[in-house]
Motif scaffolding. Structure first.
Motif, mmCIF file in Angstrom:
data_model
loop_
_atom_site.group_PDB
_atom_site.id
_atom_site.type_symbol
_atom_site.label_atom_id
_atom_site.label_comp_id
_atom_site.label_asym_id
_atom_site.label_seq_id
_atom_site.Cartn_x
_atom_site.Cartn_y
_atom_site.Cartn_z
ATOM 1 N N ILE A 53 39.150 34.587 44.940
ATOM 2 C CA ILE A 53 38.226 35.285 44.038
ATOM 3 C C ILE A 53 38.825 35.547 42.657
ATOM 4 O O ILE A 53 38.178 35.240 41.648
ATOM 5 C CB ILE A 53 37.690 36.574 44.692
ATOM 6 N N PRO A 54 40.049 36.090 42.530
ATOM 7 C CA PRO A 54 40.574 36.333 41.180
ATOM 8 C C PRO A 54 40.693 35.051 40.351
ATOM 9 O O PRO A 54 40.399 35.050 39.155
ATOM 10 C CB PRO A 54 41.953 36.943 41.422
ATOM 11 N N HIS A 55 41.084 33.962 40.984
ATOM 12 C CA HIS A 55 41.229 32.694 40.267
ATOM 13 C C HIS A 55 39.870 32.136 39.861
ATOM 14 O O HIS A 55 39.724 31.567 38.780
ATOM 15 C CB HIS A 55 42.007 31.704 41.126
ATOM 16 N N MET A 56 38.887 32.332 40.722
ATOM 17 C CA MET A 56 37.533 31.897 40.398
ATOM 18 C C MET A 56 36.987 32.697 39.214
ATOM 19 O O MET A 56 36.390 32.132 38.291
ATOM 20 C CB MET A 56 36.610 32.065 41.602
ATOM 21 N N LEU A 57 37.200 33.999 39.244
ATOM 22 C CA LEU A 57 36.727 34.840 38.140
ATOM 23 C C LEU A 57 37.440 34.499 36.837
ATOM 24 O O LEU A 57 36.823 34.444 35.769
ATOM 25 C CB LEU A 57 36.915 36.323 38.478
ATOM 26 N N GLU A 58 38.730 34.266 36.916
ATOM 27 C CA GLU A 58 39.498 33.896 35.723
ATOM 28 C C GLU A 58 38.982 32.576 35.136
ATOM 29 O O GLU A 58 38.782 32.463 33.930
ATOM 30 C CB GLU A 58 40.970 33.780 36.080
ATOM 31 N N ALA A 59 38.731 31.593 35.997
ATOM 32 C CA ALA A 59 38.200 30.307 35.539
ATOM 33 C C ALA A 59 36.809 30.480 34.937
ATOM 34 O O ALA A 59 36.487 29.881 33.904
ATOM 35 C CB ALA A 59 38.162 29.303 36.696
ATOM 36 N N PHE A 60 35.990 31.314 35.573
ATOM 37 C CA PHE A 60 34.649 31.571 35.060
ATOM 38 C C PHE A 60 34.717 32.192 33.665
ATOM 39 O O PHE A 60 34.045 31.749 32.734
ATOM 40 C CB PHE A 60 33.887 32.498 36.010
#
Length: 88
Positions: A53-60
């Protein structure tokens, strides 16, 4: 030979972290779990949805042009200390 295509997220880096709790729909949790399974298959390392989740949010956020543009406007440029220090 793996039949899984490379996922957009890629291998996860090791980063310092803090705990954050959030509520999501059951369907989103199921999707996150499926993505985690695909990620493990693609990169050979088991990972749970909570770590993704944190990596997905950062990429988003990195891909959000409105956010990036706002960051450039609201965040002051920082200069090295040697530039700001008075000459002696």
């Amino acid at each position: 030979m793996s039949t899984t295509k490379k996922l957009r997220l890629g291998p996860l880096p090791k980063l310092a972290s803090t705990k954050l709790t959030f509520v999501c729909p059951v369907s989103l949790k199921a999707d996150l779990d499926r993505y985690a399974a695909l990620h493990a298959q693609a990169y050979g390392e088991a990972v749970d949805a909570e770590k993704l989740i944190p990596h997905m949010l950062e990429a988003f956020m990195a891909g959000d042009r409105g956010f990036s543009k706002n960051e450039r406007v609201t965040r002051p440029l920082t200069r090295p200390a040697s530039v700001d220090a008075p000459a002696r």
